[in-house]
Design an enzyme around this catalytic site. Structure first.
Site, PDB file in Angstrom:
ATOM      1  N   LYS A 177       0.826  -1.210   0.000  1.00  0.00           N
ATOM      2  CA  LYS A 177       0.000   0.000   0.000  1.00  0.00           C
ATOM      3  C   LYS A 177       0.860   1.259   0.000  1.00  0.00           C
ATOM      4  O   LYS A 177       0.565   2.227  -0.713  1.00  0.00           O
ATOM      5  CB  LYS A 177      -0.927   0.001   1.218  1.00  0.00           C
ATOM      6  CG  LYS A 177      -2.069  -0.993   1.140  1.00  0.00           C
ATOM      7  CD  LYS A 177      -2.849  -1.062   2.448  1.00  0.00           C
ATOM      8  CE  LYS A 177      -3.989  -2.054   2.344  1.00  0.00           C
ATOM      9  NZ  LYS A 177      -4.687  -2.260   3.623  1.00  0.00           N
ATOM     10  N   GLN A 231      -5.236  -1.551   9.595  1.00  0.00           N
ATOM     11  CA  GLN A 231      -5.102  -2.869   8.980  1.00  0.00           C
ATOM     12  C   GLN A 231      -5.686  -3.961   9.882  1.00  0.00           C
ATOM     13  O   GLN A 231      -5.363  -4.057  11.062  1.00  0.00           O
ATOM     14  CB  GLN A 231      -3.625  -3.168   8.701  1.00  0.00           C
ATOM     15  CG  GLN A 231      -3.368  -4.473   7.975  1.00  0.00           C
ATOM     16  CD  GLN A 231      -3.924  -4.471   6.558  1.00  0.00           C
ATOM     17  OE1 GLN A 231      -3.802  -3.486   5.833  1.00  0.00           O
ATOM     18  NE2 GLN A 231      -4.530  -5.565   6.165  1.00  0.00           N
ATOM     19  N   ASP A 237     -11.661   2.563   4.017  1.00  0.00           N
ATOM     20  CA  ASP A 237     -12.064   1.159   3.928  1.00  0.00           C
ATOM     21  C   ASP A 237     -13.573   1.025   3.725  1.00  0.00           C
ATOM     22  O   ASP A 237     -14.060  -0.031   3.325  1.00  0.00           O
ATOM     23  CB  ASP A 237     -11.667   0.406   5.201  1.00  0.00           C
ATOM     24  CG  ASP A 237     -10.466  -0.515   4.989  1.00  0.00           C
ATOM     25  OD1 ASP A 237     -10.160  -0.829   3.824  1.00  0.00           O
ATOM     26  OD2 ASP A 237      -9.838  -0.916   5.982  1.00  0.00           O
TER      27      ASP A 237
END
Length: 298
Positions: A60, A104, A127
């Protein structure tokens, strides 16, 4: 079904689409930098030492920087407390240089992921897991959408064209991460939507009626060829590692070799997977634009 029949199904190349999307994002970021004097910033928080998560976070970071965005990375110790993690989230919520926040998952077992996700400012929730974004999507309002179903939708529209009105979409799996937001997006696109799950009694029969079949069940080879309507577009979200002799390999939730009568299908790997990080950066760009639009309107 022989290989000669299989060759009639087109491969949906998620890797190529994602590469093109990342190039478009990079161009947009350059334009925004010229007009606003700043660029989108993405903060990624990793707690603990999960090897797969560490690899994903590094990927990422590379993609974020390659797109011209600022990358903020926070690697916290395994023993980080809930309070310490929430303090960091609140700090990032108030940081004007951070437009997207991603914590995460999975988190260490002593931490409550739902409490952490709901603490993120919904306008920075790249997200798309915050209940506010789920509610916005469900009511047809602008929302940050979970990256995997967002990528699926992009691939579906690229394959079938922008108008999906009147098509029957069947989704296998009802998770908050894929199945439910996928159903909402397809309904918002005026599809007729059926959601199949582990308690559905006639799953194969329902799947056979689908013009669009999205499979996110987490079971290798669950959907067989005779579950697929001839000419259907099949999106396989599954990522399952199976043993093949002494080696292991990655397969999807669809029996890929039996899907030759489909119009098009995403391979695994190389289909939906590459779209996830590209859509994360797309969401970060959207969050940045929304932030600057609110400033301009104030």
């Amino acid at each position: 079904m022989g290989m000669d029949r299989f060759t009639r199904a087109a491969n949906i190349d998620g890797k190529a689409y994602a590469a093109g999307l990342l190039e478009r994002i990079k161009t947009d970021v350059e334009t925004l930098k010229a007009t606003t004097g700043t660029v989108p910033g993405l903060a990624v928080v990793l707690v603990g030492h999960d090897p797969a998560s560490a690899i994903y976070v590094s990927s990422k970071r590379r993609q974020t920087v390659a797109a011209g965005m600022r990358s903020f990375e926070y690697r916290l110790a395994q023993e980080t407390t809930q309070g310490e993690l929430l303090d960091l989230v609140h700090h990032l919520n108030n940081d004007e240089e951070v437009h997207g926040i991603l914590v995460q998952l999975p988190l260490p077992v002593h931490l409550d992921p739902n409490a952490v996700i709901q603490a993120i400012n919904p306008d920075k929730d790249v997200d798309g897991f915050h209940v506010s974004n789920a509610g916005r999507l469900a009511t047809g309002n602008p929302a940050l959408i979970p990256c995997t179903p967002l990528g699926c939708m992009m691939l579906i529209k690229d394959t079938l064209g922008e108008s999906l009105s009147g098509l029957h979409a069947v989704i296998v799996g009802k998770s908050n991460i894929v199945g439910k937001p996928m159903a909402q997006m397809l309904m918002n696109a005026h599809c007729t939507v059926t959601v199949v799950h582990s308690q559905t009694r006639n799953a194969a029969e329902l799947c056979r009626t689908a013009d669009i079949l999205v499979v996110a069940a987490g079971r290798a080879g669950l959907v067989r060829g005779d579950w697929i309507k001839p000419g259907a577009v099949v999106i396989d979200v599954g990522i399952n590692r199976i043993q093949d002799g002494e080696k292991s390999r990655i397969v999807g939730d669809v029996a890929y070799g039996e899907a030759g009568h489909a119009r098009a299908i995403t391979p695994v790997p190389g289909g939906v997977g590459p779209m996830t990080i590209a859509c994360l950066l797309s969401n970060t760009l959207a969050a940045f634009r929304r932030h600057h639009a609110m400033i301009a309107a104030a």
